[in-house]
Scaffold this active site. Structure first.
Site, PDB file in Angstrom:
ATOM      1  N   LEU A   1      -0.128  -4.499 -13.750  1.00  0.00           N
ATOM      2  CA  LEU A   1      -1.499  -4.012 -13.791  1.00  0.00           C
ATOM      3  C   LEU A   1      -1.614  -2.710 -13.022  1.00  0.00           C
ATOM      4  O   LEU A   1      -0.882  -2.486 -12.044  1.00  0.00           O
ATOM      5  CB  LEU A   1      -2.452  -5.037 -13.167  1.00  0.00           C
ATOM      6  CG  LEU A   1      -2.622  -6.365 -13.910  1.00  0.00           C
ATOM      7  CD1 LEU A   1      -3.486  -7.306 -13.094  1.00  0.00           C
ATOM      8  CD2 LEU A   1      -3.241  -6.136 -15.274  1.00  0.00           C
TER       9      LEU A   1
ATOM     10  N   ARG B   1       9.007 -13.243 -14.557  1.00  0.00           N
ATOM     11  CA  ARG B   1       8.608 -11.977 -15.159  1.00  0.00           C
ATOM     12  C   ARG B   1       9.807 -11.091 -15.468  1.00  0.00           C
ATOM     13  O   ARG B   1       9.846 -10.408 -16.473  1.00  0.00           O
ATOM     14  CB  ARG B   1       7.645 -11.220 -14.228  1.00  0.00           C
ATOM     15  CG  ARG B   1       7.104  -9.958 -14.906  1.00  0.00           C
ATOM     16  CD  ARG B   1       6.126  -9.204 -14.052  1.00  0.00           C
ATOM     17  NE  ARG B   1       6.788  -8.526 -12.949  1.00  0.00           N
ATOM     18  CZ  ARG B   1       6.238  -7.515 -12.286  1.00  0.00           C
ATOM     19  NH1 ARG B   1       5.013  -7.120 -12.589  1.00  0.00           N
ATOM     20  NH2 ARG B   1       6.875  -6.939 -11.298  1.00  0.00           N
TER      21      ARG B   1
ATOM     22  N   LYS C   1      -6.312 -12.513  -6.975  1.00  0.00           N
ATOM     23  CA  LYS C   1      -4.936 -12.084  -7.267  1.00  0.00           C
ATOM     24  C   LYS C   1      -4.006 -12.801  -6.289  1.00  0.00           C
ATOM     25  O   LYS C   1      -3.900 -12.424  -5.122  1.00  0.00           O
ATOM     26  CB  LYS C   1      -4.810 -10.564  -7.132  1.00  0.00           C
ATOM     27  CG  LYS C   1      -3.444 -10.033  -7.557  1.00  0.00           C
ATOM     28  CD  LYS C   1      -3.415  -8.507  -7.484  1.00  0.00           C
ATOM     29  CE  LYS C   1      -2.082  -7.980  -7.966  1.00  0.00           C
ATOM     30  NZ  LYS C   1      -0.963  -8.422  -7.121  1.00  0.00           N
TER      31      LYS C   1
ATOM     32  N   TYR D   1       3.962   1.544  -0.926  1.00  0.00           N
ATOM     33  CA  TYR D   1       4.669   1.622  -2.205  1.00  0.00           C
ATOM     34  C   TYR D   1       3.751   2.206  -3.286  1.00  0.00           C
ATOM     35  O   TYR D   1       4.134   3.120  -4.025  1.00  0.00           O
ATOM     36  CB  TYR D   1       5.155   0.233  -2.639  1.00  0.00           C
ATOM     37  CG  TYR D   1       5.838   0.219  -3.987  1.00  0.00           C
ATOM     38  CD1 TYR D   1       7.210   0.418  -4.094  1.00  0.00           C
ATOM     39  CD2 TYR D   1       5.102   0.046  -5.155  1.00  0.00           C
ATOM     40  CE1 TYR D   1       7.839   0.443  -5.339  1.00  0.00           C
ATOM     41  CE2 TYR D   1       5.707   0.075  -6.397  1.00  0.00           C
ATOM     42  CZ  TYR D   1       7.076   0.263  -6.488  1.00  0.00           C
ATOM     43  OH  TYR D   1       7.684   0.288  -7.716  1.00  0.00           O
TER      44      TYR D   1
ATOM     45  N   PHE E   1       0.831  -1.202   0.000  1.00  0.00           N
ATOM     46  CA  PHE E   1       0.000   0.000   0.000  1.00  0.00           C
ATOM     47  C   PHE E   1       0.868   1.255   0.000  1.00  0.00           C
ATOM     48  O   PHE E   1       0.660   2.177  -0.800  1.00  0.00           O
ATOM     49  CB  PHE E   1      -0.932   0.006   1.209  1.00  0.00           C
ATOM     50  CG  PHE E   1      -1.752   1.264   1.336  1.00  0.00           C
ATOM     51  CD1 PHE E   1      -2.863   1.469   0.531  1.00  0.00           C
ATOM     52  CD2 PHE E   1      -1.401   2.254   2.251  1.00  0.00           C
ATOM     53  CE1 PHE E   1      -3.609   2.633   0.635  1.00  0.00           C
ATOM     54  CE2 PHE E   1      -2.141   3.414   2.358  1.00  0.00           C
ATOM     55  CZ  PHE E   1      -3.251   3.606   1.549  1.00  0.00           C
TER      56      PHE E   1
ATOM     57  N   CYS F   1      22.314 -11.031  28.148  1.00  0.00           N
ATOM     58  CA  CYS F   1      21.322 -12.106  28.097  1.00  0.00           C
ATOM     59  C   CYS F   1      20.325 -11.953  29.241  1.00  0.00           C
ATOM     60  O   CYS F   1      20.732 -11.815  30.403  1.00  0.00           O
ATOM     61  CB  CYS F   1      22.027 -13.460  28.172  1.00  0.00           C
ATOM     62  SG  CYS F   1      20.878 -14.856  28.203  1.00  0.00           S
TER      63      CYS F   1
ATOM     64  N   GLU G   1       0.988 -17.978 -11.226  1.00  0.00           N
ATOM     65  CA  GLU G   1       1.676 -17.514 -10.018  1.00  0.00           C
ATOM     66  C   GLU G   1       2.163 -18.722  -9.232  1.00  0.00           C
ATOM     67  O   GLU G   1       1.395 -19.647  -8.956  1.00  0.00           O
ATOM     68  CB  GLU G   1       0.702 -16.694  -9.166  1.00  0.00           C
ATOM     69  CG  GLU G   1       1.347 -15.722  -8.232  1.00  0.00           C
ATOM     70  CD  GLU G   1       1.779 -14.429  -8.934  1.00  0.00           C
ATOM     71  OE1 GLU G   1       2.323 -13.556  -8.245  1.00  0.00           O
ATOM     72  OE2 GLU G   1       1.583 -14.300 -10.165  1.00  0.00           O
TER      73      GLU G   1
END
Length: 668
Positions: A84, A136, A115, A37, A35, A406, A173
Site C-alpha cells: 500500500l 506475501r 493496520k 525507511y 518512518f 566484568c 495478518e
C-alpha cells in the site's frame, strides 16, 4: 545537484533500501525504523520521477520487499499481494480523497481498518476447507507455510455456514499478542537465551520455522481483512468482511465504514491514542474505497492499488538525557548494557531505563554521556533509544565505550564468534551469576521452593550460608531464624518446601540446573529420551543432535556444562541430598524401542488419539517426531484432511503413508 551526483544518489538509495528490505523481510531483523525507511523510499521516488532517464524496473520503488525462504516451496499468487502507499500526513490523506473524487465522483464510502503489525498471510479455501497458506513473499509468489498456519487457532480449517464461495482467498495478518511475547521472552531469559526484539519479527520468524510443533507453542494469532474471488456475497468490502466473520474468521470489531474523509480523520485521531490498549501491535490505519466495483474502476499502479492508502502512526518518541550506562550480569554470564535516563513519560508509563542490548548497538548510536536521546517503545513494549541529537552534544562529552572487564568480579569479558553479547567466563566466582543460578533453581517452574525469593537468596549468600544450589539443603532452622525478617514460621516453611522438592521430577530438576539454552521444553525432551542424568552426561554431540528439537548450539552447551568439574560436584551433591535424577518409573511404563531410528511426520485429524498424544507415543517407543517431510522421513502418519502439499511431497519422495490403526499395530 549535478547529473553525476543525482545518478550516484539514486544508486546509493537503491542499494540502501535493498539492504534494508533484506534485513526486514528475510532476516526479520530491521536496523531502521519504518518512518526512516519510508522517507528514503519517498526521496528515491521523487528523484526517479524528476529524472525518468534513470528509471529501472528493478528499483525498490517498483516492487515490494521479499521474505521468500528457499527452504519452503514457492507458490504463485493468483491475485498479486501488492503493498500500500504509505502516508504520515493527514494532508496527504485529503489529497488522496481529492484524487478519488475526481475519478469516481462523491457517491461512495470508505472503510477504515486497523493496520496490524505482523506477517501477511493469504489463505485459499475450497468447498469450505483450508487448502493452502502462503506468505506475501515478493508479492508475485510466496512461501507455502500451510503446515504452520494450521497450528494457529484463529485460522479455521473448516468453515461455518453455507454461503461462502466454492473457491476464494482471504488475507490477513499473523500476530504475536503482547502477553504471549512477554511469556516467550521470560522463558528465553530463564534458558539464558537472547530476548526477542519485538512481536512483529517474532511472529514472522515463527511462521517460517521448520517444525510446526514448535510453531504451535508460539500461540500465534491472526486477523483477516480482505476476501478475493468470484461470486463474493457482497459488493461492499465492509459487508463481505462481516460475512467472513460468520464463516469462522477472526475479523476486527473496530473496522468502520465512513461516509467522508472527515470521518476517516476522526477515526485516525481516536486510534492514535486508543491503540495502546489493544492486545496486539498496530502501526496505522488502512483506508479503502468500500465498493469492489469502484475498486476495479480505479485499478492499480505497478505496485499498489489506487483505491487504498495506509496512514502510518508515528511511534511515540520522547527526548530525554542519558545520565549514565550501567551493566548487568545475568546467570549465564551475559553482560547487558542499560541506559539510565532522566525520567520521562512515554506511552502512559514513566521510563527511567532502556536496554542497549550489546556493544554493537552502543557503537551504532555513537552514544556520549549526557546526550539528548530519543526513546520509543519497541513493539509498544520495551523502551529503546532510537537516535541521538548530536547537535545538542557537549564538546567535552565522553564517548560511551563498552567495558572490557566484568563489573562484578573484574574478569576479562569474552565474546563468542557469531554472538552479539559479551560474557563473563567466571561462572564460579562471579556473584550475580551464582545468585542468578540459585534464583533460577528455586523458581516456580523449576524446584518451586516456597518461602525463598531474590531478597532471601541475596541475604543467605551475603551471610556466607550458601555458595550454590546444593547448599540450600544444608540449611538448619537455627541459621534461618537468626536472619533479618526471618521468624520461626518462615524458616519452617522454607525447610519443609526444600524437603518436598526432593520429589520434583527429573525433567524439572534438569531445567533447574540452568544449563544454557536448556529451557523447560528442551529439558523435558532430554529427560524423556535419555532417562537419567548419567546418560545425558555420557551422550556425545552427535547423539544429542539426533534427539528431536536438539540443535548444535544446545548440544555444545550441554557438553561444556558437563566438562566443568564444579558442575559435576554440584550434581553429585544434589544426588546425595535425594533429588530426582532419573525419570519417574510411572513415566517409563510401557516404553519400548519399537520405533528406534524412525522419523515420523504427523498430518491430518485422527479418531482415536489427538496429535499430541500420537507424538507422545512416537517418543515413548523410541521414534522421532519431525515437522516437515524430507528424504530422511520414514513415514507420514496420516489422518483425514491431510494437506495437499504433504501428499504431493510424500509421493515425490516415495515416503510411505500409514494410518492411525497401522501405527498402533506397530507399537503393540
Amino acid at each position: 545537484m549535478t547529473t553525476t551526483n543525482i545518478e550516484q544518489k539514486i544508486l546509493q538509495l537503491r542499494q540502501e533500501l535493498e539492504d534494508h528490505n533484506y534485513k526486514y523481510y528475510v532476516l526479520s531483523a530491521p536496523t531502521i525504523s519504518d518512518f526512516d525507511y519510508d522517507m528514503k523510499l519517498k526521496e528515491l521516488e521523487k528523484l526517479e520521477q524528476d529524472h525518468p532517464e534513470y528509471q529501472d524496473s528493478n528499483s525498490p520503488t517498483q516492487r515490494v520487499g521479499s521474505d521468500i525462504n528457499q527452504e519452503f516451496k514457492q507458490i504463485k499468487h493468483q491475485y498479486p499481494m501488492l503493498s500500500l502507499s504509505n502516508s504520515y500526513s493527514k494532508t496527504e490523506l485529503q489529497d488522496f480523497d481529492t484524487r478519488i473524487r475526481k475519478l469516481i465522483g462523491d457517491d461512495f464510502d470508505y472503510v477504515c481498518e486497523l493496520k496490524f503489525d505482523g506477517a501477511s498471510l493469504s489463505l485459499l479455501y475450497e468447498n469450505g476447507q483450508l487448502v493452502r497458506a502462503v506468505t506475501r513473499g515478493d508479492g508475485e509468489k510466496g512461501d507455502d507455510v500451510t503446515a504452520n498456519a494450521r497450528t494457529i487457532r484463529s485460522v479455521p480449517l473448516k468453515l461455518k455456514g453455507t454461503n461462502y464461495p466454492d473457491l476464494f482467498e482471504i488475507r490477513g495478518e499473523v500476530l504475536l499478542p503482547f502477553e504471549v511475547f512477554a511469556e516467550l521472552n521470560k522463558a528465553r531469559e530463564e534458558a539464558g537465551e537472547p530476548l526477542y526484539a519485538n512481536p512483529r519479527n517474532t511472529a514472522s520468524g515463527s511462521l517460517k520455522m521448520q517444525n510446526s510443533a514448535e510453531v504451535a507453542k508460539r500461540k500465534l494469532d491472526a486477523y483477516f481483512y480482505y476476501v478475493l474471488g468470484e461470486n463474493l456475497p457482497e459488493d461492499g468490502h465492509y459487508e463481505t468482511i462481516q460475512e467472513a466473520g460468520k464463516w469462522g474468521f477472526k475479523t476486527s470489531e473496530h473496522t468502520k465504514k465512513c461516509a467522508s474523509i472527515e470521518e476517516v480523520l476522526e477515526y485516525i485521531t481516536y486510534w492514535d491514542a486508543a491503540r495502546f490498549d489493544l492486545p496486539v501491535a498496530t502501526d496505522g490505519i488502512v483506508i479503502k474505497v468500500n465498493s469492489r466495483r469502484l475498486q476495479n474502476n480505479l485499478g492499480y499502479t505497478a505496485k499498489s492499488p489506487r483505491w487504498a492508502i495506509a496512514y502510518k502512526f508515528m511511534a511515540e518518541q520522547v527526548s530525554t538525557k542519558l545520565e549514565s550506562v550501567s551493566y548487568q550480569v545475568g546467570r549465564t554470564g551475559a553482560v547487558t548494557p542499560v541506559a539510565n535516563l532522566s525520567p520521562v513519560l512515554l506511552a502512559g508509563t514513566t521510563v527511567k531505563r532502556a536496554s542497549l542490548h550489546n556493544a554493537d548497538i552502543i557503537e551504532k548510536l555513537n552514544l556520549h554521556l549526557e546526550d539528548v536521546v530519543f526513546v520509543e517503545k519497541g513493539g509498544e513494549i520495551i523502551p529503546k533509544i532510537v537516535r541521538v541529537d548530536e547537535s545538542a552534544r557537549k564538546a567535552d562529552a565522553p564517548k560511551v565505550e563498552f567495558i572490557h572487564h566484568c563489573p562484578e568480579c573484574g574478569t576479562a569479558l569474552q565474546r563468542n564468534e557469531g554472538e552479539a553479547a559479551h560474557y563473563c567466563p567466571n561462572e564460579t566466582g562471579c556473584a550475580p551469576q551464582i545468585k542468578g543460578r540459585i534464583e533460577h533453581f528455586i523458581s516456580r517452574k523449576a524446584m518451586d521452593i516456597d518461602g525463598l525469593g531474590q531478597e532471601t537468596i541475596e541475604l543467605l549468600f551475603n551471610e556466607g550460608l550458601i555458595k550454590n544450589s546444593a547448599d540450600l539443603y544444608e540449611l538448619k532452622a537455627e541459621q534461618l531464624i537468626g536472619l533479618e525478617r526471618m521468624g520461626e514460621k518462615s524458616a519452617d516453611r522454607i525447610l519443609k518446601s526444600l524437603e518436598q522438592s526432593k520429589e520434583v521430577p527429573f525433567e524439572r530438576v534438569l531445567f533447574a540446573l540452568g544449563i544454557r539454552f536448556v529451557g523447560e521444553t528442551v529439558a523435558k525432551k532430554l529427560a524423556n529420551k535419555l532417562i537419567t542424568i548419567n546418560a545425558l552426561q555420557e551422550s556425545t554431540y552427535d547423539q544429542l543432535i539426533e534427539i528431536d528439537e536438539i540443535g548444535g548450539r544446545i548440544a555444545e552447551s550441554i557438553g561444556q556444562y558437563f566438562d566443568n568439574e564444579d558442575n559435576l560436584r554440584l550434581i553429585d551433591s544434589l544426588k546425595k541430598h535425594g533429588l530426582q535424577f532419573t525419570l519417574n518409573e510411572s513415566r517409563l511404563e510401557g516404553r519400548s524401542n519399537k520405533l528406534e531410528g524412525l522419523s515420523i511426520v504427523i498430518s491430518g485429524t485422527f479418531e482415536k488419539h489427538s496429535r499430541d498424544e500420537l507424538k507422545q507415543l512416537i517418543e515413548k517407543h523410541g521414534g522421532k517426531n519431525v515437522g516437515s517431510i524430507s528424504k530422511k522421513t520414514s513415514y507420514l502418519l496420516g489422518g483425514s484432511n491431510i494437506g495437499p502439499s504433504k501428499i504431493e511431497k510424500v509421493t515425490k519422495l516415495g515416503v510411505p503413508v500409514i494410518s492411525e490403526d497401522e501405527f498402533l499395530k506397530m507399537i503393540e
